[in-house]
Design a protein around this motif. Sequence first.
Motif, PDB file in Angstrom:
ATOM      1  N   ARG A   1      95.544  56.617  27.845  1.00  0.00           N
ATOM      2  CA  ARG A   1      95.017  57.041  29.025  1.00  0.00           C
ATOM      3  C   ARG A   1      93.811  58.161  29.173  1.00  0.00           C
ATOM      4  O   ARG A   1      92.977  57.978  29.890  1.00  0.00           O
ATOM      5  CB  ARG A   1      96.111  57.328  29.799  1.00  0.00           C
ATOM      6  CG  ARG A   1      97.206  56.124  30.365  1.00  0.00           C
ATOM      7  CD  ARG A   1      96.552  54.765  30.848  1.00  0.00           C
ATOM      8  NE  ARG A   1      97.470  53.817  31.225  1.00  0.00           N
ATOM      9  CZ  ARG A   1      97.771  52.927  30.234  1.00  0.00           C
ATOM     10  NH1 ARG A   1      97.153  52.640  28.881  1.00  0.00           N
ATOM     11  NH2 ARG A   1      98.708  51.879  30.581  1.00  0.00           N
TER      12      ARG A   1
ATOM     13  N   SER B   1      98.379  60.196  35.255  1.00  0.00           N
ATOM     14  CA  SER B   1      99.476  61.101  35.977  1.00  0.00           C
ATOM     15  C   SER B   1     100.856  60.632  36.035  1.00  0.00           C
ATOM     16  O   SER B   1     101.725  61.132  35.658  1.00  0.00           O
ATOM     17  CB  SER B   1      98.839  61.345  37.414  1.00  0.00           C
ATOM     18  OG  SER B   1      99.582  62.089  38.048  1.00  0.00           O
ATOM     19  N   ASP B   2     101.085  59.206  36.043  1.00  0.00           N
ATOM     20  CA  ASP B   2     102.456  58.682  36.081  1.00  0.00           C
ATOM     21  C   ASP B   2     103.046  58.998  34.586  1.00  0.00           C
ATOM     22  O   ASP B   2     104.147  59.144  34.462  1.00  0.00           O
ATOM     23  CB  ASP B   2     102.401  57.245  36.643  1.00  0.00           C
ATOM     24  CG  ASP B   2     102.046  57.062  38.003  1.00  0.00           C
ATOM     25  OD1 ASP B   2     102.265  57.894  38.600  1.00  0.00           O
ATOM     26  OD2 ASP B   2     101.534  55.938  38.243  1.00  0.00           O
TER      27      ASP B   2
ATOM     28  N   ASP C   1     104.044  62.480  34.040  1.00  0.00           N
ATOM     29  CA  ASP C   1     105.380  62.826  34.601  1.00  0.00           C
ATOM     30  C   ASP C   1     106.603  62.197  34.156  1.00  0.00           C
ATOM     31  O   ASP C   1     107.625  62.899  33.792  1.00  0.00           O
ATOM     32  CB  ASP C   1     105.316  62.339  35.904  1.00  0.00           C
ATOM     33  CG  ASP C   1     104.156  62.827  36.971  1.00  0.00           C
ATOM     34  OD1 ASP C   1     103.757  64.139  36.714  1.00  0.00           O
ATOM     35  OD2 ASP C   1     103.787  62.426  37.948  1.00  0.00           O
TER      36      ASP C   1
ATOM     37  N   VAL D   1      89.734  55.936  39.290  1.00  0.00           N
ATOM     38  CA  VAL D   1      91.098  56.439  39.959  1.00  0.00           C
ATOM     39  C   VAL D   1      92.188  55.889  39.478  1.00  0.00           C
ATOM     40  O   VAL D   1      93.166  56.473  39.328  1.00  0.00           O
ATOM     41  CB  VAL D   1      90.645  56.107  41.497  1.00  0.00           C
ATOM     42  CG1 VAL D   1      91.855  56.392  42.338  1.00  0.00           C
ATOM     43  CG2 VAL D   1      89.411  56.727  42.099  1.00  0.00           C
ATOM     44  N   LYS D   2      92.162  54.300  39.315  1.00  0.00           N
ATOM     45  CA  LYS D   2      93.336  53.603  38.612  1.00  0.00           C
ATOM     46  C   LYS D   2      93.687  54.306  37.399  1.00  0.00           C
ATOM     47  O   LYS D   2      95.157  54.609  37.072  1.00  0.00           O
ATOM     48  CB  LYS D   2      93.033  52.488  38.365  1.00  0.00           C
ATOM     49  CG  LYS D   2      94.088  51.626  37.937  1.00  0.00           C
ATOM     50  CD  LYS D   2      93.833  49.966  37.920  1.00  0.00           C
ATOM     51  CE  LYS D   2      94.843  49.270  37.197  1.00  0.00           C
ATOM     52  NZ  LYS D   2      94.496  47.773  37.119  1.00  0.00           N
ATOM     53  N   THR D   3      92.713  54.630  36.475  1.00  0.00           N
ATOM     54  CA  THR D   3      93.154  55.465  35.222  1.00  0.00           C
ATOM     55  C   THR D   3      93.776  56.758  35.282  1.00  0.00           C
ATOM     56  O   THR D   3      94.790  57.245  34.632  1.00  0.00           O
ATOM     57  CB  THR D   3      91.983  55.484  34.325  1.00  0.00           C
ATOM     58  OG1 THR D   3      91.322  54.017  34.125  1.00  0.00           O
ATOM     59  CG2 THR D   3      92.242  56.237  33.111  1.00  0.00           C
ATOM     60  N   LEU D   4      93.260  57.558  36.386  1.00  0.00           N
ATOM     61  CA  LEU D   4      93.926  58.939  36.668  1.00  0.00           C
ATOM     62  C   LEU D   4      95.312  58.727  37.249  1.00  0.00           C
ATOM     63  O   LEU D   4      96.135  59.666  36.712  1.00  0.00           O
ATOM     64  CB  LEU D   4      92.922  59.622  37.615  1.00  0.00           C
ATOM     65  CG  LEU D   4      91.402  59.904  37.365  1.00  0.00           C
ATOM     66  CD1 LEU D   4      90.701  60.613  38.202  1.00  0.00           C
ATOM     67  CD2 LEU D   4      91.629  60.890  35.927  1.00  0.00           C
ATOM     68  N   ARG D   5      95.291  57.870  38.243  1.00  0.00           N
ATOM     69  CA  ARG D   5      96.827  57.689  38.606  1.00  0.00           C
ATOM     70  C   ARG D   5      97.973  57.168  37.440  1.00  0.00           C
ATOM     71  O   ARG D   5      99.069  57.681  37.377  1.00  0.00           O
ATOM     72  CB  ARG D   5      96.821  56.626  39.622  1.00  0.00           C
ATOM     73  CG  ARG D   5      96.144  57.123  40.922  1.00  0.00           C
ATOM     74  CD  ARG D   5      96.135  55.967  42.084  1.00  0.00           C
ATOM     75  NE  ARG D   5      95.554  56.321  43.238  1.00  0.00           N
ATOM     76  CZ  ARG D   5      95.389  55.797  44.353  1.00  0.00           C
ATOM     77  NH1 ARG D   5      95.992  54.384  44.358  1.00  0.00           N
ATOM     78  NH2 ARG D   5      95.004  56.119  45.528  1.00  0.00           N
ATOM     79  N   SER D   6      97.406  56.215  36.490  1.00  0.00           N
ATOM     80  CA  SER D   6      98.111  55.807  35.331  1.00  0.00           C
ATOM     81  C   SER D   6      98.624  56.933  34.645  1.00  0.00           C
ATOM     82  O   SER D   6      99.809  57.171  33.948  1.00  0.00           O
ATOM     83  CB  SER D   6      97.443  54.888  34.790  1.00  0.00           C
ATOM     84  OG  SER D   6      98.530  54.228  33.538  1.00  0.00           O
TER      85      SER D   6
ATOM     86  N   ARG E   1      90.127  57.679  30.633  1.00  0.00           N
ATOM     87  CA  ARG E   1      89.719  58.513  31.472  1.00  0.00           C
ATOM     88  C   ARG E   1      88.187  58.836  31.058  1.00  0.00           C
ATOM     89  O   ARG E   1      87.344  58.999  32.104  1.00  0.00           O
ATOM     90  CB  ARG E   1      90.491  59.674  31.635  1.00  0.00           C
ATOM     91  CG  ARG E   1      89.873  60.495  32.972  1.00  0.00           C
ATOM     92  CD  ARG E   1      91.069  61.811  32.990  1.00  0.00           C
ATOM     93  NE  ARG E   1      91.121  62.679  31.699  1.00  0.00           N
ATOM     94  CZ  ARG E   1      91.628  63.578  31.337  1.00  0.00           C
ATOM     95  NH1 ARG E   1      92.596  64.284  32.376  1.00  0.00           N
ATOM     96  NH2 ARG E   1      91.624  64.380  30.147  1.00  0.00           N
TER      97      ARG E   1
END
Length: 235
Positions: free
Chosen positions: A158, A101-102, A105, A94-99, A162
Motif C-alpha cells: 500500500r 491506514s486500516d 492499525d 484517497v482509497k489507497t490512503l484509507r486502505s 500511495r
Amino acid sequence: MDAMNTRSRSRPARALFAGLIAACVASPGQAQQTEPPDSLAQDSLAAAGTGIVSPRGAMVRSFLVPGWGQGAVGSWTRAGVWFAIEAADVFMLVKTLRSLSDVQDRERLQVQDRSDSLRTAMAADTVLARRLENPIAFDSAVGADPEIVHSRDLIASRTQQRQDWITYTLFFTLLSGVDAYVNAHLRDFPVDISMRNRRDGGVVLSLGVPVGRREPHPAAIRAAPVPPSRRSPHR
C-alpha cells in the motif's frame, strides 16, 4: 399698417425662439443618432466584454480545478476528459490512503496481542524467558507471526501504491495545466487534438492540422462589421 409690420417682424423672432426651445428639449439619445458611430470605441467595448482567458490564466484555472482551464477557452470535451482523469486519480489516492491506514492499525493490534502472549509465556517458561530477554530476539519472535508478516507485506504494498498515485496525480495535474496553456494559445488555430484508449490499456494521442486555404463561413461574412468608410452616409 404699423400693426401689420410689427406682426411680420415678430414672426422670424418667434420661429427662432421655437427652434431654440426644440433644440434644448431634444433628448441626448436623439442627438447622438445623427452622429456617426465611433467604431474604435465599439470594438474596444466588444473586446472587453468577450471575457477571453489568457493562456496563463487558463493554466492556473486547470491547476485549481480539473478541466476549468479547458472549459474557460471553450473546449468542454477536453475539460470533461481531464476532469474524469484527475478525479479518478484523486479517488484512487484517497482509497489507497484509507486502505494503508486500516492495515497499519490492524498490524499494531496484532503486534500488541503477540507481545502480550509472548510475555505471558515467558513468565511461565524460564528457558523461553532467557532466550527472548534480548529485545532484538523478542522483536524477531513477534515479527515471525504469520498474520503480522502478511500485514507488513500489505503495508509495504500500500505504501508503494500511495507513492504511485501521488505521482500520477501530480503528473496529470501538470499535464492538464500545460494542455490548457497550449489550448488557449491555439484557440483560433484550426488544429484537432484527440485522445482514445487502446485495448491493451494505453492511450493514443492524435494531432490533425488542415492543409490548404480555409474559406470563411457565409454566416461569418454576413455578420462581419462593415468598416466606417464603406457605410452609407446618414441622410
